[in-house]
Motif scaffolding. Structure first.
Motif, PDB file in Angstrom:
ATOM      1  N   GLN A   7      74.260   0.873 -17.493  1.00  0.00           N
ATOM      2  CA  GLN A   7      74.544   2.146 -18.146  1.00  0.00           C
ATOM      3  C   GLN A   7      75.422   1.882 -19.346  1.00  0.00           C
ATOM      4  O   GLN A   7      76.427   1.181 -19.235  1.00  0.00           O
ATOM      5  CB  GLN A   7      75.286   3.086 -17.183  1.00  0.00           C
ATOM      6  N   GLU A   8      75.062   2.430 -20.501  1.00  0.00           N
ATOM      7  CA  GLU A   8      75.844   2.146 -21.698  1.00  0.00           C
ATOM      8  C   GLU A   8      75.873   3.332 -22.655  1.00  0.00           C
ATOM      9  O   GLU A   8      74.880   4.053 -22.795  1.00  0.00           O
ATOM     10  CB  GLU A   8      75.257   0.945 -22.465  1.00  0.00           C
ATOM     11  N   ASP A 152      65.921 -11.858 -15.384  1.00  0.00           N
ATOM     12  CA  ASP A 152      65.115 -10.704 -14.987  1.00  0.00           C
ATOM     13  C   ASP A 152      65.728  -9.966 -13.797  1.00  0.00           C
ATOM     14  O   ASP A 152      65.041  -9.640 -12.828  1.00  0.00           O
ATOM     15  CB  ASP A 152      63.681 -11.152 -14.655  1.00  0.00           C
ATOM     16  N   LEU A 153      67.017  -9.673 -13.899  1.00  0.00           N
ATOM     17  CA  LEU A 153      67.732  -9.057 -12.789  1.00  0.00           C
ATOM     18  C   LEU A 153      68.136  -7.608 -13.056  1.00  0.00           C
ATOM     19  O   LEU A 153      68.816  -7.005 -12.226  1.00  0.00           O
ATOM     20  CB  LEU A 153      68.990  -9.872 -12.461  1.00  0.00           C
ATOM     21  N   VAL A 154      67.731  -7.054 -14.188  1.00  0.00           N
ATOM     22  CA  VAL A 154      68.060  -5.652 -14.485  1.00  0.00           C
ATOM     23  C   VAL A 154      66.858  -4.776 -14.154  1.00  0.00           C
ATOM     24  O   VAL A 154      65.757  -4.989 -14.664  1.00  0.00           O
ATOM     25  CB  VAL A 154      68.457  -5.462 -15.962  1.00  0.00           C
ATOM     26  N   ASP A 155      67.072  -3.802 -13.291  1.00  0.00           N
ATOM     27  CA  ASP A 155      65.991  -2.903 -12.897  1.00  0.00           C
ATOM     28  C   ASP A 155      65.862  -1.701 -13.820  1.00  0.00           C
ATOM     29  O   ASP A 155      64.760  -1.187 -14.011  1.00  0.00           O
ATOM     30  CB  ASP A 155      66.216  -2.409 -11.463  1.00  0.00           C
ATOM     31  N   GLU A 156      66.989  -1.274 -14.392  1.00  0.00           N
ATOM     32  CA  GLU A 156      66.946  -0.056 -15.203  1.00  0.00           C
ATOM     33  C   GLU A 156      68.068  -0.082 -16.234  1.00  0.00           C
ATOM     34  O   GLU A 156      69.177  -0.542 -15.960  1.00  0.00           O
ATOM     35  CB  GLU A 156      67.086   1.167 -14.299  1.00  0.00           C
ATOM     36  N   TYR A 157      67.750   0.421 -17.430  1.00  0.00           N
ATOM     37  CA  TYR A 157      68.739   0.644 -18.478  1.00  0.00           C
ATOM     38  C   TYR A 157      68.846   2.146 -18.703  1.00  0.00           C
ATOM     39  O   TYR A 157      67.846   2.795 -19.027  1.00  0.00           O
ATOM     40  CB  TYR A 157      68.323  -0.025 -19.785  1.00  0.00           C
ATOM     41  N   ARG A 158      70.052   2.696 -18.540  1.00  0.00           N
ATOM     42  CA  ARG A 158      70.313   4.100 -18.845  1.00  0.00           C
ATOM     43  C   ARG A 158      71.211   4.143 -20.067  1.00  0.00           C
ATOM     44  O   ARG A 158      72.386   3.751 -19.993  1.00  0.00           O
ATOM     45  CB  ARG A 158      71.002   4.800 -17.667  1.00  0.00           C
ATOM     46  N   LEU A 159      70.671   4.625 -21.156  1.00  0.00           N
ATOM     47  CA  LEU A 159      71.366   4.527 -22.428  1.00  0.00           C
ATOM     48  C   LEU A 159      71.654   5.904 -23.006  1.00  0.00           C
ATOM     49  O   LEU A 159      70.754   6.739 -23.127  1.00  0.00           O
ATOM     50  CB  LEU A 159      70.531   3.722 -23.426  1.00  0.00           C
ATOM     51  N   VAL A 194      73.345  13.457 -28.969  1.00  0.00           N
ATOM     52  CA  VAL A 194      73.219  12.210 -28.212  1.00  0.00           C
ATOM     53  C   VAL A 194      71.904  12.228 -27.448  1.00  0.00           C
ATOM     54  O   VAL A 194      71.552  13.233 -26.821  1.00  0.00           O
ATOM     55  CB  VAL A 194      74.408  12.039 -27.245  1.00  0.00           C
ATOM     56  N   GLN A 195      71.189  11.126 -27.512  1.00  0.00           N
ATOM     57  CA  GLN A 195      69.897  11.038 -26.833  1.00  0.00           C
ATOM     58  C   GLN A 195      70.011  10.175 -25.586  1.00  0.00           C
ATOM     59  O   GLN A 195      70.575   9.079 -25.620  1.00  0.00           O
ATOM     60  CB  GLN A 195      68.833  10.453 -27.764  1.00  0.00           C
ATOM     61  N   ILE A 196      69.471  10.684 -24.494  1.00  0.00           N
ATOM     62  CA  ILE A 196      69.425   9.947 -23.241  1.00  0.00           C
ATOM     63  C   ILE A 196      68.069   9.267 -23.127  1.00  0.00           C
ATOM     64  O   ILE A 196      67.032   9.930 -23.179  1.00  0.00           O
ATOM     65  CB  ILE A 196      69.613  10.885 -22.028  1.00  0.00           C
ATOM     66  N   ASN A 197      68.084   7.946 -22.971  1.00  0.00           N
ATOM     67  CA  ASN A 197      66.846   7.194 -22.762  1.00  0.00           C
ATOM     68  C   ASN A 197      67.013   6.317 -21.519  1.00  0.00           C
ATOM     69  O   ASN A 197      67.991   5.565 -21.414  1.00  0.00           O
ATOM     70  CB  ASN A 197      66.512   6.312 -23.965  1.00  0.00           C
ATOM     71  N   VAL A 198      66.061   6.415 -20.616  1.00  0.00           N
ATOM     72  CA  VAL A 198      66.075   5.607 -19.409  1.00  0.00           C
ATOM     73  C   VAL A 198      64.845   4.727 -19.392  1.00  0.00           C
ATOM     74  O   VAL A 198      63.716   5.217 -19.456  1.00  0.00           O
ATOM     75  CB  VAL A 198      66.122   6.493 -18.135  1.00  0.00           C
ATOM     76  N   PHE A 199      65.086   3.423 -19.312  1.00  0.00           N
ATOM     77  CA  PHE A 199      63.996   2.431 -19.314  1.00  0.00           C
ATOM     78  C   PHE A 199      64.018   1.671 -18.002  1.00  0.00           C
ATOM     79  O   PHE A 199      65.101   1.321 -17.478  1.00  0.00           O
ATOM     80  CB  PHE A 199      64.179   1.435 -20.464  1.00  0.00           C
TER      81      PHE A 199
END
Length: 205
Positions: A7-8, A152-159, A194-199
């Motif tokens: 999360q960032e 390859d240990l990150v399942d999700e990025y919440r930005l 602010v834009q929320i993007n979840v990958f």
């Protein structure tokens, strides 16, 4: 199985360094500490709190680099649990959950429920990820994120993407970050701009 969730707060040019305060992290002469808080103050970004609260309710553990851990231990680790609002709520949660720390230099951790990962960080994180549980949250920790990405240990990025360009600072995806393909699973724009993007990585739930 647990999930590693990064999360960032991030600028348009990818900077994640020192969003919360002018003295938070001035490594490499970074001059813009507190850029996220300044923007929120100037744009009335109260809805940001709702997003963070929604996300942090899912936090079952923290995974932090040395510098981020040190900053947090001197804040959340010391603040009173009965403080009003989000400060008290997050302090209670962060004190309760286990905290896993990647560091080559720290030998002792003073914040309760804190654990050093040891010399082989990727193996230790893979073992944590393989255990039953919920979300293991990463905040800040730019160098650690690069290590996790390389394995390859990150399942999700919440930005939370802020409409700011700083031109300098530690980046979420710096030069040399491994090639990574992700799926956009959520996007929304707050009233503050602010834009929320979840990958999410392929195969992650």
């Amino acid at each position: 199985m647990s999930s590693i969730v990064v999360q960032e707060f991030v600028t348009l040019d990818g900077v994640i360094q020192a969003p919360g305060g002018s003295t938070e992290d001035d490594e490499r002469g970074f001059p813009y500490g507190g850029w996220q808080q300044d923007y929120d103050r100037d744009h009335g970004a109260d809805s940001d709190d709702d997003v963070i609260l929604e996300w942090e309710k899912r936090t079952e553990a923290l995974l932090l680099g040395r510098l981020t851990y040190s900053i947090w231990a001197q804040a959340w680790g010391l603040w009173p649990e009965d403080a009003p609002g989000l400060q008290g709520e997050f302090t209670r949660r962060y004190n309760r959950v286990p905290k896993y720390v990647a560091s080559r230099t720290l030998t002792e951790l003073g914040w309760k429920n804190s654990h050093l990962l040891g010399d082989d960080v990727p193996a230790a994180v893979a073992a944590l990820r393989g255990q039953p549980g919920g979300e293991i949250r990463v905040w800040g920790s730019a160098d650690l994120i690069q290590t996790l990405g390389a394995h390859d240990l990150v399942d999700e990025y919440r930005l939370m993407v802020y409409p700011i360009v700083l031109g300098t600072g530690k980046k979420l995806f710096p030069e040399g970050f491994p090639r990574t393909t992700l799926s956009l699973v959520e996007t929304r724009t707050l009233g503050s701009g602010v834009q929320i993007n979840v990958f999410r990585r392929p195969g992650a739930e």
